[in-house]
Design a protein around this motif. Structure first.
Motif, PDB file in Angstrom:
ATOM      1  N   ALA A 136      34.671  39.798  42.134  1.00  0.00           N
ATOM      2  CA  ALA A 136      35.066  38.626  42.915  1.00  0.00           C
ATOM      3  C   ALA A 136      34.329  37.366  42.495  1.00  0.00           C
ATOM      4  CB  ALA A 136      34.831  38.891  44.396  1.00  0.00           C
ATOM      5  N   LEU A 137      33.232  37.502  41.744  1.00  0.00           N
ATOM      6  CA  LEU A 137      32.544  36.315  41.231  1.00  0.00           C
ATOM      7  C   LEU A 137      33.321  35.670  40.084  1.00  0.00           C
ATOM      8  CD1 LEU A 137      28.855  37.584  41.327  1.00  0.00           C
ATOM      9  CD2 LEU A 137      29.789  35.647  42.622  1.00  0.00           C
ATOM     10  N   ALA A 138      34.260  36.421  39.513  1.00  0.00           N
ATOM     11  CA  ALA A 138      35.090  35.874  38.433  1.00  0.00           C
ATOM     12  C   ALA A 138      36.443  35.393  38.937  1.00  0.00           C
ATOM     13  CB  ALA A 138      35.294  36.932  37.347  1.00  0.00           C
ATOM     14  N   ALA A 139      36.934  35.997  40.016  1.00  0.00           N
ATOM     15  CA  ALA A 139      38.206  35.585  40.618  1.00  0.00           C
ATOM     16  C   ALA A 139      38.243  36.147  42.026  1.00  0.00           C
ATOM     17  CB  ALA A 139      39.395  36.105  39.813  1.00  0.00           C
ATOM     18  N   ASN A 140      38.480  35.285  42.999  1.00  0.00           N
ATOM     19  CA  ASN A 140      38.420  35.723  44.397  1.00  0.00           C
ATOM     20  C   ASN A 140      39.594  35.189  45.206  1.00  0.00           C
ATOM     21  OD1 ASN A 140      37.077  37.049  46.611  1.00  0.00           O
ATOM     22  ND2 ASN A 140      36.470  35.026  47.363  1.00  0.00           N
ATOM     23  N   PRO A 141      40.825  35.565  44.829  1.00  0.00           N
ATOM     24  CA  PRO A 141      41.968  35.142  45.640  1.00  0.00           C
ATOM     25  C   PRO A 141      41.917  35.814  47.002  1.00  0.00           C
ATOM     26  CG  PRO A 141      42.663  36.764  44.018  1.00  0.00           C
ATOM     27  CD  PRO A 141      41.241  36.438  43.709  1.00  0.00           C
ATOM     28  N   LEU A 142      41.711  35.048  48.051  1.00  0.00           N
ATOM     29  CA  LEU A 142      41.571  35.632  49.378  1.00  0.00           C
ATOM     30  C   LEU A 142      42.809  36.452  49.740  1.00  0.00           C
ATOM     31  CD1 LEU A 142      39.903  32.804  51.489  1.00  0.00           C
ATOM     32  CD2 LEU A 142      38.846  34.798  50.426  1.00  0.00           C
ATOM     33  N   MET A 143      42.596  37.553  50.383  1.00  0.00           N
ATOM     34  CA  MET A 143      43.592  38.524  50.815  1.00  0.00           C
ATOM     35  C   MET A 143      44.096  39.411  49.673  1.00  0.00           C
ATOM     36  SD  MET A 143      43.726  38.096  54.011  1.00  0.00           S
ATOM     37  CE  MET A 143      42.185  37.234  54.303  1.00  0.00           C
ATOM     38  N   ALA A 144      43.715  39.133  48.437  1.00  0.00           N
ATOM     39  CA  ALA A 144      44.125  39.977  47.311  1.00  0.00           C
ATOM     40  C   ALA A 144      42.942  40.548  46.547  1.00  0.00           C
ATOM     41  CB  ALA A 144      45.020  39.192  46.349  1.00  0.00           C
ATOM     42  N   ALA A 145      41.748  39.966  46.694  1.00  0.00           N
ATOM     43  CA  ALA A 145      40.603  40.366  45.872  1.00  0.00           C
ATOM     44  C   ALA A 145      40.204  41.821  46.103  1.00  0.00           C
ATOM     45  CB  ALA A 145      39.423  39.443  46.138  1.00  0.00           C
ATOM     46  N   GLY A 146      40.317  42.310  47.341  1.00  0.00           N
ATOM     47  CA  GLY A 146      39.988  43.706  47.606  1.00  0.00           C
ATOM     48  C   GLY A 146      40.995  44.661  46.980  1.00  0.00           C
ATOM     49  N   LEU A 147      42.276  44.343  47.098  1.00  0.00           N
ATOM     50  CA  LEU A 147      43.305  45.153  46.449  1.00  0.00           C
ATOM     51  C   LEU A 147      43.114  45.159  44.942  1.00  0.00           C
ATOM     52  CD1 LEU A 147      45.937  46.811  46.712  1.00  0.00           C
ATOM     53  CD2 LEU A 147      47.195  44.653  46.504  1.00  0.00           C
ATOM     54  N   ILE A 148      42.675  44.048  44.393  1.00  0.00           N
ATOM     55  CA  ILE A 148      42.435  43.968  42.946  1.00  0.00           C
ATOM     56  C   ILE A 148      41.322  44.918  42.529  1.00  0.00           C
ATOM     57  CG2 ILE A 148      41.610  42.434  41.102  1.00  0.00           C
ATOM     58  CD1 ILE A 148      43.173  40.181  42.536  1.00  0.00           C
ATOM     59  N   ARG A 149      40.313  45.093  43.392  1.00  0.00           N
ATOM     60  CA  ARG A 149      39.248  46.040  43.054  1.00  0.00           C
ATOM     61  C   ARG A 149      39.811  47.455  42.908  1.00  0.00           C
ATOM     62  NH1 ARG A 149      37.952  41.852  42.715  1.00  0.00           N
ATOM     63  NH2 ARG A 149      38.094  42.546  40.563  1.00  0.00           N
ATOM     64  N   LEU A 150      40.710  47.844  43.796  1.00  0.00           N
ATOM     65  CA  LEU A 150      41.363  49.149  43.691  1.00  0.00           C
ATOM     66  C   LEU A 150      42.239  49.207  42.447  1.00  0.00           C
ATOM     67  CD1 LEU A 150      42.037  49.219  47.439  1.00  0.00           C
ATOM     68  CD2 LEU A 150      41.200  51.270  46.315  1.00  0.00           C
ATOM     69  N   GLY A 151      42.969  48.119  42.195  1.00  0.00           N
ATOM     70  CA  GLY A 151      43.837  48.092  41.028  1.00  0.00           C
ATOM     71  C   GLY A 151      43.079  48.129  39.722  1.00  0.00           C
ATOM     72  N   GLU A 152      41.969  47.381  39.641  1.00  0.00           N
ATOM     73  CA  GLU A 152      41.171  47.366  38.411  1.00  0.00           C
ATOM     74  C   GLU A 152      40.558  48.741  38.147  1.00  0.00           C
ATOM     75  OE1 GLU A 152      40.847  45.259  36.097  1.00  0.00           O
ATOM     76  OE2 GLU A 152      41.171  43.216  36.840  1.00  0.00           O
ATOM     77  N   ALA A 153      40.058  49.394  39.200  1.00  0.00           N
ATOM     78  CA  ALA A 153      39.499  50.739  39.027  1.00  0.00           C
ATOM     79  C   ALA A 153      40.586  51.704  38.559  1.00  0.00           C
ATOM     80  CB  ALA A 153      38.877  51.220  40.330  1.00  0.00           C
ATOM     81  N   ALA A 154      41.772  51.594  39.151  1.00  0.00           N
ATOM     82  CA  ALA A 154      42.880  52.465  38.748  1.00  0.00           C
ATOM     83  C   ALA A 154      43.302  52.205  37.306  1.00  0.00           C
ATOM     84  CB  ALA A 154      44.063  52.262  39.693  1.00  0.00           C
ATOM     85  N   ALA A 155      43.344  50.930  36.916  1.00  0.00           N
ATOM     86  CA  ALA A 155      43.765  50.588  35.560  1.00  0.00           C
ATOM     87  C   ALA A 155      42.830  51.185  34.518  1.00  0.00           C
ATOM     88  CB  ALA A 155      43.838  49.066  35.408  1.00  0.00           C
TER      89      ALA A 155
END
Length: 350
Positions: free
Chosen positions: A296-315
């Motif tokens: 989130a220090l590189a990109a923190n779109p509110l309401m999506a940043a947490g989902l992105i953490r799950l997506g990045e781990a999955a990717a």
């Protein structure tokens, strides 16, 4: 428990401003991309769930407009959470567990650029005692950071090192808003400098979940959700120990994080000091790759940043770069609400 996996993930390039785009225009390419990755059409999705915030959009029921990006036909089974999209993923996971769906589309978006985010986030606070004082998100994070320093858990140079490492890692992330050499900057609220804080920006993300053999048919190496749990701490900041995150640790225990070592951790830590708290709660050592996407220090779109953490781990699991990862999402001031998931790959595929 049914085997459920993340089989596809897509996100926007995260930008400081997207004045020329509506939420629908920002979302549609991401939705097309995640569907194309699986070969599914909208008619092949059994359940759709989204995460967003009316406070960011400045109008009530704003998520109904975003549904235009999904399409008006065929009719869909749809739900929405006024939370980060990670909690929408949790609802979709529960829906699949009940047997009412085999596949689910989860998306989240946020446009922070039109308003004053630090002011908007004060609306999360206790409305009687805290919110009327208007302490903003950075000031509250600074209280937490100072508590960590006073406890001897970190210092300012260590916080700078966390921010530097995160943005250097983001150099390999084409979607990141900030990457490479980002200066520590001036103090916003001591002891936090601008480099310790997340960028303000706009963005969206989407994932597709699928169960069992359906997941194996849609993805060469599904990222199986072996455990997922979320917990919440007291609303009043004065009754919490800010140097600890018991809700994160409890969610991690229930999700099975401590059963075997993880090799990757995608932590939703908008402030450098919060990574210190989360590492301690999750028991992460130096051998674990933390926020290889930049976090989130590189990109923190509110309401999506947490989902992105799950997506990045999955990717990373999809690409074979990780075998067992922990993904974390947070909401509220000073890590008030926390969701933890364990994602695993498999060595052989049907």
């Amino acid at each position: 428990m049914r085997d459920v996996a993340i089989v596809a993930f897509a996100q926007t390039d995260h930008l400081r401003r997207t004045d020329e785009l509506s939420e629908v225009e920002m979302l549609m390419p991401v939705l097309h991309q995640v569907l194309d990755a699986t070969g599914l059409r909208t008619s092949g999705i059994d359940f759709t769930c989204s995460g967003s915030s009316d406070y960011l959009a400045g109008r009530a029921f704003s998520f109904t407009m975003a549904l235009d990006g999904v399409g008006a036909h065929p009719p869909i089974s749809e739900s929405h959470v006024e939370m980060d999209g990670a909690w929408a993923l949790y609802e979709a996971w529960v829906k699949i567990q009940t047997g009412e769906a085999e596949t689910a589309l989860v998306y989240a978006y946020g446009k922070s650029s039109p308003g004053q985010v630090r002011d908007v986030l004060t609306r999360q606070l206790d409305p009687y005692y805290t919110a009327p004082l208007w302490p903003d998100s950075v000031a509250l994070a600074a209280l937490q950071a100072q508590a960590l320093i006073d406890a001897g858990d970190t210092d300012e140079s260590a916080l700078t090192a966390i921010a530097t490492r995160s943005r250097q890692s983001a150099s390999d992330n084409p979607h990141a808003q900030l990457s490479g050499d980002v200066p520590a900057g001036d103090y916003l609220v001591r002891p936090l400098r601008s480099g310790d804080c997340p960028p303000i920006g706009d963005g969206a993300a989407a994932v597709i979940l699928a169960a069992g053999d359906t997941a194996r048919a849609l993805c060469a190496r599904p990222a199986w959700i072996r455990g997922i749990d979320h917990r919440i701490e007291a609303h009043g900041l004065g009754v919490r120990e800010l140097t600890e995150s018991p809700s994160t640790r409890l969610a991690a225990e229930r999700a099975g994080v401590f059963e075997r070592p993880v090799d990757t951790a995608e932590l939703h830590a908008p402030f450098s000091s919060q990574e210190v708290v989360l590492r301690k709660a999750l028991g992460l050592g130096d051998e674990v790759s933390v926020n290889p996407s930049g976090g989130a220090l590189a990109a923190n779109p509110l309401m999506a940043a947490g989902l992105i953490r799950l997506g990045e781990a999955a990717a990373r699991i999809h690409r074979g770069e990780s075998d067992r990862a922990v993904a974390h999402a947070t909401s509220g001031p000073c890590l008030q609400q926390n969701l933890v998931a364990v994602l695993e790959g498999e060595s052989t595929h049907a």
